[in-house]
Design an enzyme around this catalytic site. Structure first.
Site, short mmCIF file in Angstrom:
data_model
loop_
_atom_site.label_atom_id
_atom_site.label_comp_id
_atom_site.label_asym_id
_atom_site.label_seq_id
_atom_site.Cartn_x
_atom_site.Cartn_y
_atom_site.Cartn_z
N GLY A 59 70.35 12.85 35.53
CA GLY A 59 69.97 11.43 35.76
C GLY A 59 69.48 10.53 34.62
CG ASN A 110 72.53 18.09 44.35
OD1 ASN A 110 72.24 17.85 45.68
ND2 ASN A 110 71.76 18.64 43.36
CB SER A 134 74.48 12.30 32.67
OG SER A 134 72.86 11.89 32.85
P1 13P Z 1 72.97 13.65 37.86
O1 13P Z 1 74.83 13.87 37.89
O2 13P Z 1 72.88 12.37 38.44
O3 13P Z 1 72.66 13.51 36.38
O4 13P Z 1 72.68 14.83 38.64
C1 13P Z 1 72.96 16.08 38.15
C2 13P Z 1 72.35 17.08 38.90
O5 13P Z 1 71.24 17.32 39.02
C3 13P Z 1 73.50 17.63 39.87
O6 13P Z 1 72.75 18.86 40.67
#
Ligand code: 13P
Length: 251
Positions: free
Chosen positions: A174, A11, A213
């Site tokens: 994130g 994503n 993450s």
């Molecule tokens: P991260 O992998 O950056 O934590 O984001 C996860 C996410 O929201 C994917 O849709």
């Protein structure tokens, strides 16, 4: 063996300009025969890059998806993109109900459900996101929150082909934080039970992704959990060098 083919989906959120097409080309080039034999790969760029990515992906078997759609097919909805428009680019999937859309745009379970119906109308696979907040987990409400979101966000008629579900705890997105393997296993096991109770055998083929993450360093452990059928990856999906090693956990 579950019979479910793993899916690693990226994503890209609100990231990516024309210059990023080369990076997507590196992703499609690295999706070699060994990977294709084991795992599906999908990238969801911003809407501005859907058509370009769909062309770059031709022949590679990397799928392209969108990050949202409107519930109507066309009409007076300034700034919106319909599922039909997404399908018209060559994309085959759409992420719906991501926590960032639920929080930034007040999307409710009922709205997500209507968007899933729109996705199906256009022949797209819906990737529906659910997940609890930090406060909800600490209050012991994570399972209930996710149960409620699934009950409200999914229409009748889910199949292995038209639906993918992503469990994304909001506090893990994130942040570099992830739930324990035990917590992921518990959540995915409960989601499977609930889906089978409501939808019967069809739910056994639906892929349940973990998101939040996921990195090359933790992918093998997370992806080995029962009922985790892949990952929805944010930050690490932006570069071939960090995205492909996650898929390679299946080799
Ligand atoms: P991260 O992998 O950056 O934590 O984001 C996860 C996410 O929201 C994917 O849709």
């Amino acid at each position: 063996m579950s019979g479910r083919r793993p899916l690693v989906a990226g994503n890209w959120k609100m990231n990516g300009l024309k210059a990023s097409v080369a990076e997507f080309g590196r992703i499609t080039a690295a999706y070699d025969a060994a990977l294709r034999a084991k795992v599906d790969l999908l990238v969801a760029p911003p809407a501005t890059l859907l058509s370009t990515f769909a062309v770059v992906a031709l022949g590679s078997r990397v799928a392209v998806g969108a990050q949202d759609c409107h519930s109507n097919g066309a009409g007076a909805h300034t700034g919106e993109v319909s599922a039909e428009m997404i399908a018209d680019t060559g994309a085959t999937a759409v992420i719906l109900g991501h926590s960032e859309r639920r929080s930034d745009h007040g999307e409710t379970d009922a709205l997500v459900r209507s968007k899933v119906e729109a996705a199906w109308r256009a022949g797209l696979t819906a990737i529906v996101c659910v997940g609890e907040s930090n406060a909800e987990r600490h209050a012991g409400r994570a399972l209930n929150v996710v149960r409620h979101q699934l009950a409200g966000s999914l229409p009748e008629g889910i199949t292995a082909a038209n639906m993918v579900i992503a469990y994304e705890p909001i506090w893990a997105i994130g942040t570099g934080l992830t739930p324990t393997i035990y917590d992921i296993a518990e959540m995915h096991g409960e989601m499977r039970k609930m889906l089978v109770a409501r939808f019967g055998a069809a739910a056994k083929g639906v892929r349940l992704l973990y998101g939040g993450s996921v990195k090359p360093e933790n992918a093998a452990e997370i992806l080995s959990v029962a009922d985790v059928d892949g990952a929805l990856v944010g930050g690490a999906s932006l570069k071939a060098d960090t995205f492909l090693p996650i898929a390679r956990a299946y080799l």
